[in-house]
Design a protein around this motif. Sequence first.
Motif, PDB file in Angstrom:
ATOM      1  N   ASP A 135      -6.642 -10.721  15.653  1.00  0.00           N
ATOM      2  CA  ASP A 135      -6.572 -10.255  17.043  1.00  0.00           C
ATOM      3  C   ASP A 135      -5.147  -9.919  17.472  1.00  0.00           C
ATOM      4  O   ASP A 135      -4.953  -9.236  18.485  1.00  0.00           O
ATOM      5  CB  ASP A 135      -7.114 -11.330  17.991  1.00  0.00           C
ATOM      6  N   VAL A 136      -4.165 -10.403  16.742  1.00  0.00           N
ATOM      7  CA  VAL A 136      -2.775 -10.243  17.172  1.00  0.00           C
ATOM      8  C   VAL A 136      -2.417  -8.776  17.327  1.00  0.00           C
ATOM      9  O   VAL A 136      -1.821  -8.366  18.338  1.00  0.00           O
ATOM     10  CB  VAL A 136      -1.817 -10.943  16.194  1.00  0.00           C
ATOM     11  N   ASP A 137      -2.764  -7.956  16.353  1.00  0.00           N
ATOM     12  CA  ASP A 137      -2.457  -6.526  16.432  1.00  0.00           C
ATOM     13  C   ASP A 137      -3.140  -5.876  17.632  1.00  0.00           C
ATOM     14  O   ASP A 137      -2.585  -4.968  18.272  1.00  0.00           O
ATOM     15  CB  ASP A 137      -2.880  -5.813  15.151  1.00  0.00           C
ATOM     16  N   HIS A 138      -4.346  -6.337  17.927  1.00  0.00           N
ATOM     17  CA  HIS A 138      -5.056  -5.793  19.084  1.00  0.00           C
ATOM     18  C   HIS A 138      -4.265  -6.049  20.366  1.00  0.00           C
ATOM     19  O   HIS A 138      -4.107  -5.131  21.192  1.00  0.00           O
ATOM     20  CB  HIS A 138      -6.446  -6.427  19.193  1.00  0.00           C
ATOM     21  N   TRP A 139      -3.777  -7.266  20.537  1.00  0.00           N
ATOM     22  CA  TRP A 139      -3.031  -7.589  21.756  1.00  0.00           C
ATOM     23  C   TRP A 139      -1.713  -6.826  21.798  1.00  0.00           C
ATOM     24  O   TRP A 139      -1.289  -6.379  22.878  1.00  0.00           O
ATOM     25  CB  TRP A 139      -2.777  -9.088  21.856  1.00  0.00           C
ATOM     26  N   LYS A 140      -1.082  -6.647  20.673  1.00  0.00           N
ATOM     27  CA  LYS A 140       0.174  -5.883  20.650  1.00  0.00           C
ATOM     28  C   LYS A 140      -0.048  -4.445  21.107  1.00  0.00           C
ATOM     29  O   LYS A 140       0.777  -3.862  21.820  1.00  0.00           O
ATOM     30  CB  LYS A 140       0.782  -5.908  19.247  1.00  0.00           C
TER      31      LYS A 140
END
Length: 777
Positions: A488-493
């Motif tokens: 999910d980290v890339d999504h939030w970035k």
Amino acid sequence: MIFRSLPVRLFFSCLALLSVCSNVFAKESSLCDKLEQSIQGRKHGFLAGNLAYYVGGFHASWELIEDETIGLTHPFYHDLRSRGAGLLNSQLPGSEHTGVGNDYRGWEFYKDTRVLYGTVIIGDKVYKHPAPTRMSWRPDKMICEYEINGVTIREEKFISAKDAAASIITSSEPITLRFEGHSFYVRHSVSSNASARYDSSTNSILIREGGTVRSLPDPDRPERIGPCVYKGMTTALSSSKDFSKTLKLDRDDRGVWKYSFEIPCDLQGTTVSWSMHDDQNIAKNTGRETSLLAPALLKEKTVEMNNILTQEIPQFRCSDSKFEDIYYYLWSLHMMYYINVQKGWEMENHTQSAVNNFLGIHRYDACFQIKVGAWARDKPRFAYGNVLTWKHLVENGRYRETNDGHIFLSDNKGVGWHSGAYGGELAEHVLGAWQIYQHTGDRDFIRKCYQRYFRKVFWKNLVGFAMNDAEVGKVLEKMAVISGNNSDVDHWKKRINQDPKHLRLMFDQRWEANGHKDYFMGGRDGMLMTTAFWAMRSKHFPREYAERLIHSWALNKERGFFGEFFPSAMAKKSMSLFNSADDQSFGYTPDTAYFTLDGIFRQGFPKIASDLTLNHLENYNFHKEWGIPVAPEAYRRDLALFGDQYSNFNAGKILLFLEGLAGLSYSIPDNIFKVKDSLPIGWDWMEFDIPIGNQDGWTQVRFERKKGFLGEKKKSITVSNCPLRIHFEPWLDQSELSRDPQLNGATFTEQNATHPDYLSFLADEKSAKTSITLSFK
């Protein structure tokens, strides 16, 4: 006799409890005593249990309507099955169903109840519903005293651990007390089908409540008639003295049961009690037990409240005692409002906002109440639920989603209902939840917050709160990792832009918008609110803008926000343009004060922030004429008190002590305890005891100013018994150092580049006591 009918099991329970109380409750500790305040003619009475509450008398927005009197006027049961007086289904066609119990009417239904109104009979003279000569409030009880025809009568009213209300009454001379009341029937009632009887085994009046009321479950729709909030519940009214021979029990033509009875009273005392429950046996047995064991149960309540106030919250002392009174008063209200229902959408312990308006937690108020809970010792009990209670709306699809993916939740909720008013302060809940994690290191808590709440709400779009988007985005990334959702980290970035250039542009575009000089996000209509200062809580807010905003608007008494005290909710420049009844009523509000002052502290203006904080606290939360702390919902522009009298809307002020004046923060995962003080110039000292992690004791932080041997000024900060590494950022008190700092277990790192009023020191390692002393010219 009644005592002979008491079950053997209950009799031995009585003996056991009395034995324990005689040893454990021998003397009351001091905080409930310290908080005692005289309120007769000033405020109504207020007591809280878990699902039971008590309001003594009635004040309509600080206007005395009804004096408290002897007995139990307005005890009531409120487990959040309804928002008001009714239990109707929402029937908004083509819109979201808001469940059962969302009622826009009858929030204060208790004011129309009559439970046990007392009359005093002395010889052949009758004194109907006398007002107290003196009435005192404490977190554990209310004390009412009456002087009637040479007779002194004293009452102690409280709510027991089992949610029964009781009044212990003593009289200096033998008298007769007559009590009267009726079954549930309020101004919104349409009919009553209640039943009532006397139960000789428990010396109780048992009322099975029922009837219909006018309700308004849907906004902007016609009212409808449906079941009352107490449908099927049993009210049990009992006494320690047998009243069977004097009882009168009659039903009127509306179906309302009216009752009255008489009992003797003298120096030995007598007790009357009230209890409610869905289970009749629980109601009557609880009421009976409370009547017979009232003195011991009251001592138990006092011990409980003193334990909460002395063991569960950070302790605070300073050189001006009225601020100690304010601090503990606000904490006492915050803790009294905690509720644990364990039904439907109410499975977590959480605080609430106000008894006068409507009980329950509010989405907006939770922005700061979540963070207040983070400072309590028992986080699962006093912190987690303020966040996690909202996940039930998300899990059950009870939200409103816009075409662009913004998700909004209702402003409050209950067991099976939520209101139809939606908003988007939820981003601030993320930061509050993260603070709880910093104070616990509890990864399971973060998993529950993220997977069952935040991930769903913000996945398509983030509605920020006061320009906190970037901070929230960074926290969501960290939560994703902790909860095992690394992908999910890339999504939030991608979803939340945290590029410094982009962030600066956002602030630049809003600075002096619509021609408002030195102001942030000014509206085209000329309405200038404190929300401009709230954005300063972001670490990305340009400090040069903050400085100009503060000096041009916070400190300005002609056109800015410094009214009779700081801050007015609206700039004086805007007041002539916006002068409605609501604008007049909400001239000064506690939420705007917290967010505004918090922003000034965070931007590193210690002198201004501490001065304005003390100015606000002693004008808003301390009534000079009465000499007691107060917690009003608002002040009118003309400085008249307005709204709720015991409002947990003031909870954010607690954070101004801990995170503002003391500048405390800590992270168990990062092994760091930070101290960045703004010790008010007028104070000689202040100290805090902070519960950290699983330590049984306290981490002590003391700030002290004194004169040196040669007249130089000195300030010392000492941290003791801290399980974490310590980072000091002492304020230079607007002075120049006369010598190098004296250090005990700390090393100088640097002067703060962005906040030049501060130095920076880092403790070499954990030790029993670490301190720094600054000497000034």
